[in-house]
Write a protein that holds these residues in place. Structure first.
Motif, PDB file in Angstrom:
ATOM      1  N   TRP A 139       0.852  -1.264   0.067  1.00  0.00           N
ATOM      2  CA  TRP A 139      -0.083   0.589   0.239  1.00  0.00           C
ATOM      3  C   TRP A 139       1.188   1.467   0.014  1.00  0.00           C
ATOM      4  CZ3 TRP A 139      -0.758   3.526   4.204  1.00  0.00           C
ATOM      5  CH2 TRP A 139       0.457   3.220   5.070  1.00  0.00           C
ATOM      6  N   LYS A 233      -5.344   1.821  -0.041  1.00  0.00           N
ATOM      7  CA  LYS A 233      -4.743   0.375  -0.588  1.00  0.00           C
ATOM      8  C   LYS A 233      -4.433  -0.541   0.872  1.00  0.00           C
ATOM      9  CE  LYS A 233      -2.425   1.984  -4.761  1.00  0.00           C
ATOM     10  NZ  LYS A 233      -0.705   2.223  -5.552  1.00  0.00           N
ATOM     11  N   GLN A 236      -7.824  -2.341   1.691  1.00  0.00           N
ATOM     12  CA  GLN A 236      -7.701  -3.691   1.359  1.00  0.00           C
ATOM     13  C   GLN A 236      -7.145  -4.173   2.028  1.00  0.00           C
ATOM     14  OE1 GLN A 236      -6.541  -2.302  -2.888  1.00  0.00           O
ATOM     15  NE2 GLN A 236      -8.724  -1.295  -3.199  1.00  0.00           N
TER      16      GLN A 236
END
Length: 241
Positions: A139, A233, A236
Motif C-alpha cells: 500500500w 489501498k 484493502q
C-alpha cells in the motif's frame, strides 16, 4: 588571599541554609547581637558562632564589640559576584528560550498534512500493516523497513522525469501499537511522518501527521493526495489479513 579563593568562600558560605537564614535576619536590621541571632535557631550560641565565623571569613558579615557583647552586621558586597553569575545564566536561558519559541512558532506556521482514517479492524492488525515490510509494499512502496529505533531505510518506486522514486527514512519512535514516527526525505523536502493509533469500540482510528514542508507547494499537495490514495489501498490490505 587570592580572589578566586575569596569567591569559593562566598559560594561555600551561602550553600548552607542556616547561614542563608542568618544573612536574611541581618538584612532586616542594621546589626544584631549574638544572643538575639541565637534565639532564631534550635541550636546553641557556640553553633551559631561557628556559622558566623564562616560568614565573616567570606566577608559577608562584620562584627564590633559594644561593651561585653558582639554585634553583627551584614556586608552584602561579596554577594554581587553570585548575582553576576546568576544574571549571566539567566540571560543564557532567556536567550535560548526565545530561540526555542521562535523555532516552535516557525514550526507551527509550516504546512502540515493531517489526515484521519478509520478501520473496522483490530489495532494489532493495523499496526502490522504499518510495520511489516511486505504489507507496507502493498500500500505504500517497496521498502526495507524495520520497526527498530535508529533503523535507516528506504521506500522505493519507479522513478519518473522529476523524481528518482526514493524516500530516505529513519525510525525515530516505535511505541507498539500506539505510535510510529520516522523521517521522510525526498525531492528536496525533509519531513517527518507520525502515525498515531487508537482503538475504540472495535474501530481503529489512525491519525497521520506529516510536518516539515517549506510551503504549500507541489510536495505538500502531492503528499496529501498520495496518503489519501494509499489509505484506500491500506483498507484493502487489512481486509486480506
Amino acid at each position: 588571599m587570592k580572589k578566586n579563593e575569596n569567591s569559593k568562600d562566598v559560594y561555600d558560605a551561602v550553600a548552607d541554609p542556616t547561614r542563608r537564614h542568618i544573612l536574611h535576619l541581618l538584612a532586616k536590621v542594621e546589626e544584631m547581637p549574638l544572643y538575639e541571632l541565637t534565639s532564631h535557631f534550635q541550636m546553641g550560641r557556640t553553633a551559631v558562632s561557628k556559622h558566623l565565623s564562616i560568614l565573616k571569613h567570606a566577608g559577608l558579615v562584620t562584627s564590633r564589640k559594644v561593651g561585653r557583647e558582639t554585634r553583627f552586621r551584614l556586608n552584602a558586597e561579596p554577594l554581587q559576584e553570585i548575582q553576576d553569575w546568576v544574571t549571566y545564566y539567566t540571560k543564557f536561558w532567556n536567550d535560548n528560550i526565545s530561540l526555542l519559541n521562535q523555532l516552535l512558532q516557525e514550526e507551527q506556521n509550516m504546512p502540515t498534512v493531517s489526515l484521519d482514517f478509520h478501520f473496522n479492524r483490530p489495532i494489532e492488525r493495523v499496526w502490522l500493516a504499518l510495520t511489516d515490510p511486505k504489507k507496507l509494499a502493498k500500500w505504500v512502496m517497496e521498502n526495507d523497513f524495520k520497526p527498530i529505533v535508529g533503523h535507516k531505510f528506504q521506500f522505493r518506486t519507479e522513478p519518473n522525469p522529476v523524481w528518482d522514486g526514493i524516500v530516505h527514512s529513519e525510525v525515530l519512535v516505535v511505541d507498539q501499537p500506539n505510535k510510529l514516527f520516522y523521517t521522510w526525505e525526498t525531492a528536496g523536502e525533509s519531513t517527518t511522518v507520525t502515525w498515531t493509533l487508537k482503538e475504540m469500540d472495535g474501530t481503529t482510528h489512525l491519525h497521520l501527521e506529516q510536518i516539515g514542508f517549506e510551503n504549500e507547494g507541489h510536495a505538500y499537495h502531492g503528499a496529501k493526495q498520495g496518503w489519501t490514495l494509499m489509505a484506500k489501498k491500506l483498507d484493502q490490505v487489512l481486509a486480506e489479513l
